[in-house]
Write an enzyme that holds these catalytic residues in place. Sequence first.
Site, PDB file in Angstrom:
ATOM      1  N   GLY A 173      44.560  40.492  30.905  1.00 12.33           N
ATOM      2  CA  GLY A 173      43.407  41.201  31.443  1.00 12.33           C
ATOM      3  C   GLY A 173      42.779  42.195  30.480  1.00 12.33           C
ATOM      4  CD  GLU A 190      48.875  40.903  37.128  1.00  9.47           C
ATOM      5  OE1 GLU A 190      48.693  40.199  38.137  1.00  9.47           O
ATOM      6  OE2 GLU A 190      48.188  40.815  36.086  1.00  9.47           O
ATOM      7  CG  HIS A 208      52.182  37.466  36.921  1.00 13.14           C
ATOM      8  ND1 HIS A 208      51.697  38.721  36.624  1.00 13.14           N
ATOM      9  CD2 HIS A 208      51.370  36.585  36.288  1.00 13.14           C
ATOM     10  CE1 HIS A 208      50.618  38.582  35.853  1.00 13.14           C
ATOM     11  NE2 HIS A 208      50.408  37.299  35.626  1.00 13.14           N
ATOM     12  CG  ASN A 267      48.004  34.220  38.552  1.00 13.53           C
ATOM     13  OD1 ASN A 267      47.824  34.279  39.760  1.00 13.53           O
ATOM     14  ND2 ASN A 267      48.735  35.111  37.893  1.00 13.53           N
ATOM     15  CE  LYS A 307      46.437  37.719  36.736  1.00 15.83           C
ATOM     16  NZ  LYS A 307      46.448  38.669  35.619  1.00 15.83           N
ATOM     17  CB  SER A 353      42.929  37.605  27.035  1.00 15.68           C
ATOM     18  OG  SER A 353      43.049  38.871  27.654  1.00 15.68           O
ATOM     19  CD  GLU A 357      50.934  35.149  32.267  1.00 20.29           C
ATOM     20  OE1 GLU A 357      49.846  34.576  32.308  1.00 20.29           O
ATOM     21  OE2 GLU A 357      51.337  35.918  33.155  1.00 20.29           O
TER      22      GLU A 357
END
Length: 250
Positions: free
Chosen positions: A172, A96, A94, A9, A11, A212, A166
Amino acid sequence: MRKKIIAGNWKMNKTPSETKEFITALRPRVANTDNIVICAVPFVCIPAALEAASGSNIAIAAENMHFEDKGAYTGEVSGAMLQDLGVKYVIIGHSERREYFAETNETVNKKAHQAFKYGITPIICVGESLEQRDQGVTAEHIRTQVKIALIGLSGEQVASLVIAYEPIWAIGTGRTATTEQAQEVCKIVRDTVCELYGSDVADKVLVQYGGSVSASNSKSLFDMADIDGGLVGGASLKLDDFEVIANYTK
Ligand code: 13P
């Protein structure tokens, strides 16, 4: 046996030119794996990615899509547009997108239906915050996210899709869930699918771990019984690292 599915991904990273360069270099490095290898790239990079990946075993995914066919939705991209380009997968919900763009379980469900309408396989993301983990409600939260995301989908559809677990606190941060924590929740995802659709569907649905994932921890994660691969952020932007992760063998 389920295949392993390893998706990068990207991003909001890489330009179309960088996309072309990266995927051209990635092709020979993943050419011999039996795993499903995907690069999810920004919308504007999709044409360059598809061209660079043409004839290879790398599939290209979008990172999002809208839940309506077309219309007055400034800045949005439809399933029909992605299908027309030749996109095979789309990441939906996601964390985010949920956090910064107000996506909800309901929009995730609408988008999952829309993806199937246009022949695109959804990669549906679920995951708990650190606060929810500390409060002991991870299982309930994940079960709710999975149940609402799948409302109205057929068993055949669910057997063909991907769910990515996730944990938000692992994204991250360099703080990966332990293999046991990741396995535990990926099993909760599969068990929830089993309750809703039965064991035949649950045995087929692909469940990824994300957060991660790195070249050094991917093997121990993907070795776990209910983890069918990974959704990889930062490490998917680095050729050497993504090569190692994508070439996983048991
Ligand atoms: P990182 O691998 O950078 O933690 O990102 C995970 C992720 O959000 C993939 O979708």
